[in-house]
Each structure stands twice: as structure tokens, then as C-alpha cells.
Design a protein around this motif. Sequence first.
Motif, PDB file in Angstrom:
ATOM      1  N   MET A 228       0.837  -1.201   0.000  1.00 20.83           N
ATOM      2  CA  MET A 228       0.000   0.000   0.000  1.00 20.83           C
ATOM      3  C   MET A 228       0.873   1.253   0.000  1.00 20.83           C
ATOM      4  SD  MET A 228      -2.902  -1.292  -0.253  1.00 20.83           S
ATOM      5  CE  MET A 228      -4.050   0.046  -0.152  1.00 20.83           C
ATOM      6  N   ALA A 229       1.971   1.212   0.774  1.00 22.23           N
ATOM      7  CA  ALA A 229       2.840   2.390   0.854  1.00 22.23           C
ATOM      8  C   ALA A 229       3.474   2.691  -0.504  1.00 22.23           C
ATOM      9  CB  ALA A 229       3.915   2.169   1.909  1.00 22.23           C
ATOM     10  N   LYS A 230       3.949   1.656  -1.184  1.00 20.02           N
ATOM     11  CA  LYS A 230       4.706   1.901  -2.420  1.00 20.02           C
ATOM     12  C   LYS A 230       3.838   1.989  -3.669  1.00 20.02           C
ATOM     13  CE  LYS A 230       9.112  -0.383  -1.501  1.00 20.02           C
ATOM     14  NZ  LYS A 230       9.828  -1.617  -1.860  1.00 20.02           N
ATOM     15  N   TYR A 231       2.727   1.237  -3.671  1.00 17.47           N
ATOM     16  CA  TYR A 231       1.952   1.138  -4.917  1.00 17.47           C
ATOM     17  C   TYR A 231       0.487   1.524  -4.740  1.00 17.47           C
ATOM     18  CZ  TYR A 231       6.019  -1.884  -5.375  1.00 17.47           C
ATOM     19  OH  TYR A 231       7.295  -2.372  -5.348  1.00 17.47           O
ATOM     20  N   GLY A 232       0.076   1.755  -3.503  1.00 17.54           N
ATOM     21  CA  GLY A 232      -1.318   2.116  -3.249  1.00 17.54           C
ATOM     22  C   GLY A 232      -2.279   0.983  -3.550  1.00 17.54           C
ATOM     23  N   SER A 233      -1.756  -0.242  -3.624  1.00 19.38           N
ATOM     24  CA  SER A 233      -2.596  -1.367  -4.045  1.00 19.38           C
ATOM     25  C   SER A 233      -2.131  -2.641  -3.362  1.00 19.38           C
ATOM     26  CB  SER A 233      -2.477  -1.526  -5.567  1.00 19.38           C
ATOM     27  OG  SER A 233      -3.021  -2.752  -5.969  1.00 19.38           O
TER      28      SER A 233
ATOM     29  N   ILE B   9       8.639  14.106 -14.528  1.00 20.70           N
ATOM     30  CA  ILE B   9       7.424  14.783 -14.064  1.00 20.70           C
ATOM     31  C   ILE B   9       7.037  14.109 -12.754  1.00 20.70           C
ATOM     32  CG2 ILE B   9       5.777  13.298 -15.297  1.00 20.70           C
ATOM     33  CD1 ILE B   9       4.058  15.841 -15.746  1.00 20.70           C
ATOM     34  N   VAL B  10       6.487  14.901 -11.842  1.00 22.36           N
ATOM     35  CA  VAL B  10       6.040  14.344 -10.563  1.00 22.36           C
ATOM     36  C   VAL B  10       4.548  14.626 -10.437  1.00 22.36           C
ATOM     37  CG1 VAL B  10       6.292  14.447  -8.064  1.00 22.36           C
ATOM     38  CG2 VAL B  10       8.301  14.792  -9.532  1.00 22.36           C
ATOM     39  N   PHE B  11       3.771  13.575 -10.206  1.00 20.81           N
ATOM     40  CA  PHE B  11       2.334  13.757  -9.954  1.00 20.81           C
ATOM     41  C   PHE B  11       2.079  13.629  -8.462  1.00 20.81           C
ATOM     42  CE2 PHE B  11       2.218  12.250 -14.411  1.00 20.81           C
ATOM     43  CZ  PHE B  11       1.463  13.272 -14.957  1.00 20.81           C
ATOM     44  N   PHE B  12       1.011  14.288  -8.009  1.00 24.24           N
ATOM     45  CA  PHE B  12       0.692  14.249  -6.587  1.00 24.24           C
ATOM     46  C   PHE B  12      -0.738  13.768  -6.358  1.00 24.24           C
ATOM     47  CE2 PHE B  12       4.077  17.270  -7.017  1.00 24.24           C
ATOM     48  CZ  PHE B  12       4.879  17.042  -5.906  1.00 24.24           C
ATOM     49  N   GLY B  13      -0.916  13.080  -5.248  1.00 26.09           N
ATOM     50  CA  GLY B  13      -2.261  12.727  -4.798  1.00 26.09           C
ATOM     51  C   GLY B  13      -2.403  13.199  -3.368  1.00 26.09           C
ATOM     52  N   ALA B  14      -3.457  13.935  -3.078  1.00 26.90           N
ATOM     53  CA  ALA B  14      -3.679  14.424  -1.705  1.00 26.90           C
ATOM     54  C   ALA B  14      -5.171  14.344  -1.420  1.00 26.90           C
ATOM     55  CB  ALA B  14      -3.188  15.864  -1.575  1.00 26.90           C
ATOM     56  N   ASP B  15      -5.542  13.456  -0.528  1.00 25.48           N
ATOM     57  CA  ASP B  15      -6.969  13.259  -0.232  1.00 25.48           C
ATOM     58  C   ASP B  15      -7.070  12.252   0.913  1.00 25.48           C
ATOM     59  OD1 ASP B  15      -9.843  13.043  -0.547  1.00 25.48           O
ATOM     60  OD2 ASP B  15      -9.541  13.701  -2.614  1.00 25.48           O
ATOM     61  N   LYS B  16      -8.260  11.672   1.095  1.00 25.99           N
ATOM     62  CA  LYS B  16      -8.373  10.526   1.996  1.00 25.99           C
ATOM     63  C   LYS B  16      -7.448   9.433   1.430  1.00 25.99           C
ATOM     64  CE  LYS B  16     -11.801  11.913   4.693  1.00 25.99           C
ATOM     65  NZ  LYS B  16     -11.294  12.698   5.832  1.00 25.99           N
ATOM     66  N   ALA B  17      -6.845   8.655   2.321  1.00 24.07           N
ATOM     67  CA  ALA B  17      -5.871   7.652   1.863  1.00 24.07           C
ATOM     68  C   ALA B  17      -6.477   6.712   0.819  1.00 24.07           C
ATOM     69  CB  ALA B  17      -5.365   6.857   3.062  1.00 24.07           C
ATOM     70  N   LYS B  18      -7.733   6.340   1.037  1.00 25.46           N
ATOM     71  CA  LYS B  18      -8.371   5.386   0.124  1.00 25.46           C
ATOM     72  C   LYS B  18      -8.419   5.955  -1.301  1.00 25.46           C
ATOM     73  CE  LYS B  18     -12.789   2.868   0.058  1.00 25.46           C
ATOM     74  NZ  LYS B  18     -12.450   1.909  -0.910  1.00 25.46           N
ATOM     75  N   ILE B  19      -8.792   7.225  -1.397  1.00 25.29           N
ATOM     76  CA  ILE B  19      -8.888   7.845  -2.724  1.00 25.29           C
ATOM     77  C   ILE B  19      -7.505   7.974  -3.353  1.00 25.29           C
ATOM     78  CG2 ILE B  19      -9.476  10.007  -3.915  1.00 25.29           C
ATOM     79  CD1 ILE B  19     -11.871  10.245  -2.063  1.00 25.29           C
ATOM     80  N   VAL B  20      -6.531   8.418  -2.551  1.00 28.25           N
ATOM     81  CA  VAL B  20      -5.169   8.571  -3.082  1.00 28.25           C
ATOM     82  C   VAL B  20      -4.652   7.214  -3.574  1.00 28.25           C
ATOM     83  CG1 VAL B  20      -2.770   9.059  -2.437  1.00 28.25           C
ATOM     84  CG2 VAL B  20      -4.612  10.585  -1.689  1.00 28.25           C
ATOM     85  N   ASN B  21      -4.838   6.190  -2.760  1.00 28.22           N
ATOM     86  CA  ASN B  21      -4.322   4.875  -3.146  1.00 28.22           C
ATOM     87  C   ASN B  21      -4.960   4.407  -4.450  1.00 28.22           C
ATOM     88  OD1 ASN B  21      -2.713   4.771  -0.913  1.00 28.22           O
ATOM     89  ND2 ASN B  21      -4.186   3.630   0.326  1.00 28.22           N
ATOM     90  N   GLU B  22      -6.268   4.556  -4.531  1.00 27.46           N
ATOM     91  CA  GLU B  22      -6.940   4.064  -5.732  1.00 27.46           C
ATOM     92  C   GLU B  22      -6.602   4.915  -6.948  1.00 27.46           C
ATOM     93  OE1 GLU B  22     -11.103   3.426  -4.941  1.00 27.46           O
ATOM     94  OE2 GLU B  22     -10.626   1.867  -3.459  1.00 27.46           O
ATOM     95  N   ALA B  23      -6.639   6.239  -6.777  1.00 26.91           N
ATOM     96  CA  ALA B  23      -6.450   7.120  -7.931  1.00 26.91           C
ATOM     97  C   ALA B  23      -5.001   7.081  -8.416  1.00 26.91           C
ATOM     98  CB  ALA B  23      -6.855   8.543  -7.560  1.00 26.91           C
ATOM     99  N   ILE B  24      -4.061   7.276  -7.505  1.00 26.40           N
ATOM    100  CA  ILE B  24      -2.658   7.332  -7.944  1.00 26.40           C
ATOM    101  C   ILE B  24      -2.159   5.916  -8.263  1.00 26.40           C
ATOM    102  CG2 ILE B  24      -0.337   8.200  -7.387  1.00 26.40           C
ATOM    103  CD1 ILE B  24      -2.486  10.388  -7.766  1.00 26.40           C
ATOM    104  N   GLY B  25      -2.751   4.913  -7.587  1.00 22.80           N
ATOM    105  CA  GLY B  25      -2.411   3.519  -7.926  1.00 22.80           C
ATOM    106  C   GLY B  25      -2.801   3.208  -9.363  1.00 22.80           C
ATOM    107  N   ALA B  26      -3.997   3.655  -9.753  1.00 26.40           N
ATOM    108  CA  ALA B  26      -4.446   3.403 -11.125  1.00 26.40           C
ATOM    109  C   ALA B  26      -3.631   4.239 -12.110  1.00 26.40           C
ATOM    110  CB  ALA B  26      -5.932   3.726 -11.259  1.00 26.40           C
ATOM    111  N   LEU B  27      -3.286   5.468 -11.706  1.00 28.69           N
ATOM    112  CA  LEU B  27      -2.477   6.327 -12.584  1.00 28.69           C
ATOM    113  C   LEU B  27      -1.102   5.697 -12.823  1.00 28.69           C
ATOM    114  CD1 LEU B  27      -2.154   9.079 -14.049  1.00 28.69           C
ATOM    115  CD2 LEU B  27      -1.188   9.970 -11.924  1.00 28.69           C
TER     116      LEU B  27
END
Length: 591
Positions: free
Chosen positions: A278-283, A393-411
Motif C-alpha cells: 500500500m505504501a509503495k503502490y497504493g494497491s 514529471i512528478v504527480f501528486f495525490g492528496a486526499d483521503k488515503a483510500k482515494i489517493v491509493n486508488e487514484a494514484i495507484g491506477a495512474l
Amino acid sequence: MRSHYCGAINESHIDQEVTLYGWVHRRRDHGGVIFLDLRDREGMAQVVVDPDTEEAFAKAESVRSEFVIAIKGRIRRRPEGTINKDMPTGAVEVLGKELTILNASATPPFQLDGYVDVGEDTRLKNRFLDLRRPEMLNKLRFRSKVTSYIRNFLDGQDFMDVETPILTRATPEGARDYLVPSRTQPGNFFALPQSPQLFKQMLMVSGVDRYYQIAKCFRDEDLRADRQPEFTQVDIECSFVDENTLMNIMEQMVREMFHDLLNVEFSSFPRIPYSEAMAKYGSDKPDLRIPLEFTDVADLVAPVDFKVFAGPAKDPKGRVVALRVPGGAGISRKQIDDYTKFVGIYGAKGLAWIKVNELEKGAEGLQSPIVKFLGDDVAMQIMSRLGAQNGDIVFFGADKAKIVNEAIGALRVKLGEDLDMFTCKWAPCWVVDFPMFEETSDGGLTAIHHPFTSPACTPEELKASPESALSQAYDMVLNGTELGGGSIRIHDGEMQKTVFGILGIDDAEAQEKFGFLLDALKYGCPPHGGLAFGLDRLVMLMTDSQSIREVIAFPKNQSATCMLTQAPGEVDSKQLRELNINIRKSAKEES
Ligand code: ASP
């Protein structure tokens, strides 16, 4: 009768008289000579019919695509220059002498001698024809090889194949049940099994010791991509084993199968703790072919004035991560907009980014709409934590952990695909040390695997802090797809009751729903564990198919309808009366 399959003839048969049966795949009239490509399960044979065999010729003139015919003739070498090296039978042809039309065919609703995109529903509606296509037949054949491989392997390891009921009581695996009304007990229902979980555990109580079954399972899930209401599991259970032993046997099976059926070599599967995944891949099913990892930056952005970052950074349930994409600075604004929409599907409200142009100029060398909000120092601290380099390029995710994990994990996965970043073709792993429970939206707890999974602690420790308890569960993951999962089970009644209690199932309910299991646990239940592989997904990956529907003979479509039989269908009122069922009028109108 047939002397050979069409696809089996070759140069060793030259001058032999053969009888072939098959479907006319293609018919070509070459001014006086007719060529028929005759197809059966094993492949294609070229048949030539000359006008001097008058009767056969006349029939050959009348046949059309998909007619079923029998051909008697002699095998000869194809003339120089007409040999087809791409076809296993391409060096020979059959000089047809007798042709019998066994059955005519209406014009198929889509071409079978080449792929035409007619839409999946049309293919499924005419699945009997769709499966005639060599590509589809090969998938069925491969699936059959996989199941016999698995059976042979497990038989060789002393596993026993035992069937378990389809009409049963609910086994919770996190989905809705399919229910079957009982005629003999009005108002009562069977549930179709979401898995054979409780039966396989009871088989361990019975002393079966090692069980497997290629089992149909039924889950009425919300229509998510690539799920089927009924699917097949390779279901396995084993007594007197620990996690390691079980994982080793299963890994050996998968490794040997990939070697023998696909000539693919796997080395030993890395074991990744859930927290690390979860820490490294959000999944919890990381695609390890993609070399991109999350970096947490909440501590760096918590003090800044920029609420979009500082808010989630200070929220105990929030998460702020950066995803560094080496060489990604070339991604256009339009693509970034598309990625922003993409993460929106997972609930992300935006997608912040920084392009690293000239790091030697400090924050000046960063191009981004957010650096001014972060401040130069924080932006540079982030760059240094990420080890950023010019051209990234660096992308960022900032939200509830669940959303960040799912969104940035899929990205992460999408970027891997779009930028072709795969470092290998196959990346298997185990994910281990799952938590026992996760929080539901209403603040309660639900089992991450199922309620029969053994925690890695005592009942007292579990009761004291259920949220942080780990389970003895493991998932096998391949290329970002969960191939299978299982656990060591609870074999002690007290522990089972404790887990039910934490899940809000009181003694009365536990007794009503799972009394048979609690009873079985009282009578010398051995320590045991197991797992189940999703056969459809396994075959999908092994055949490089786009969806599990491609490797199931008769799948439902994405609205859970069988296009071929039009199931589910209405039943007549007599049947309903016998079952004591009254359909609400509004229910029909609503649907
Ligand atoms: N019954 C579980 C499932 O269907 C697998 C297992 O725990 O063996 O996911």
C-alpha cells in the motif's frame, strides 16, 4: 469415418487416401478448379476439386461458407510456389474425389474467416459460432490444458477432489448471494455458494487432509468491469500446514505450470507485506512490472498554507504522495488533462504536477501550477526526497488515503502502459500480512478476507485492538491481477466467536448462520488453511486475453445477462405459485 483431423495432415501422409470432416471455412473458384479450406477443431486443410471429378465438382460449386462436408481424397504435395509456411498443413493439399454435404449453413451473422468487430453482444448471442473461430477454440483448449495440469499436480501431491453442494447456505465472501427459493419449505431459500469455503473447512474436520475442487462460485456483485456472476475457482484446503508450506506448494504449482505450458521461467516470488504494497503502490495487488513507486510527503507539506495538500497531510485518514515519473516531462498539457479526468474516476478532485526542467536553477527550474503555493523550499525538499532529475514529471495525490491509493495507484499503472515502462513480461508476487479488518463507511469493521481467516495474534490481543491486528492471509498476484488468495483458518471455536463478535455478529446470529461450523470446530478440528485461484483470470493472463469473458465458453455480458439463452428469463405464474412467490408489480416496472 474420419481418418485424420483437418489440422493434422502433413507431408508424412503424402499419397495416402484420407477422409476429412469439417466446415467450409472459405471457398475459392480459380477458373475451373475449386479450392476449399476445410476447418475442424485442429486446424485447416486445403482441398482441391478438379472438374474431371464431375460429381464432387458440382457439389463443391454449391457449397458455401460453414457448410459441413466430408471429403475423401488423396494427399499430395502442394505445387512449388504455393506452399504456405505459416500453416501447419501448408505443404500439402487434398485432391478431393468424393464430397458429401452433411449439412448446409445459413449465412453466419458475422465472418468466421477473419476477425470483424461486430460487438460483443452479437458474438455472445451467437456464441456457438463465435467459438468456431480458431482463436476462441484455442482458448478453450488451453483452458482445458490448465485444468488438467492443475489436477495432475494436485493429485500428485495427494490432494483429493471432493464436490461440495451448489444448493446451500450463504458463505460470506463479501458479495450478495444468489438465492434459490425452496418449494418444499415455503419462504425459505437456498443460497448458491460464493465459495466452498465452509465445506472445505469441514472436510478438514472430517480428516480429508488435502482437498481440491474446480468449483463454480456465484457472486451477485455490482457490475464492475470483468466480473462474472458465476466463475470458476481452483479451491484448495490442507490440514497441518503453516502459511509457508502452503505458499510454497502453490508457488511450485504455478511456476511449473508456466514453465510447462508457456515456457516461462519464474524465480521465487517476492513476498511483500500488505503495508509495504500500500505504501509503495497504493494497491494490494501491485503490478511489479512497472518501476514507479509512491513517496509519502505529508510531513513536508503539512505546514504549508496550501489547504489542498496541508488538509489531507494533517488528517489521520489522509495521505499525500508523490509519484515520480522518470523522463515524463514530455507529457503534454492535454495528456495531463486526460490523466486528471482519469484520476477523477477514482474520486480524486484534481491532479497536481511538477515538471523538473532545470534542477540546477532550484525552484526556478521547476514548471508547475503548485510550486507557488508550496513555496520554493518545500518544493525543493520534495525534489530531493524523490531523487528527482531533469526531465522528470512528478504527480501528486492528496486526499483521503483510500482515494489517493486508488487514484494514484491506477495512474501508476496507466502511466506504465502509456509510456511503455514495463521492465518484464511477468511479475508474480505474494502479498502477505494483511490486516484482519478494514473500516466500513459507517465506521464498523469488515473482514478483509473472510470471517474464517485466522489472526496472527491471540483472541485477547485481537479484542484489544482489532484495527491493527494482522491476519495469516496471503494473495498471489500476477501483473497487477489477484490470481488467488487464502489464509490459515481459525480452528478454535473461541477465536471464531471473537471474530464474529468484532464483526457485529452476536452469538444468536452466529449460531443461526454458522452453527454447523461452530459445531464442527468443537470436535477436534485440525489446524488448516488453503486458498483459491480464480481459474478464469489465470487463463485470461496465460492466453493474453483482454477479459475473462474471452476464456469462458458461455459467459454473461456486463449486465449479467446470458445473451445466448436470454437468461435470466420470466417464469410462468404456475411455477411462481408453487414457490409461493409473488412478484411486486412495481419491481417489474422499475426494471
Ligand atoms: N474462499 C476464499 C475466496 O473465495 C479463498 C480461500 O480463502 O481459500 O476468496
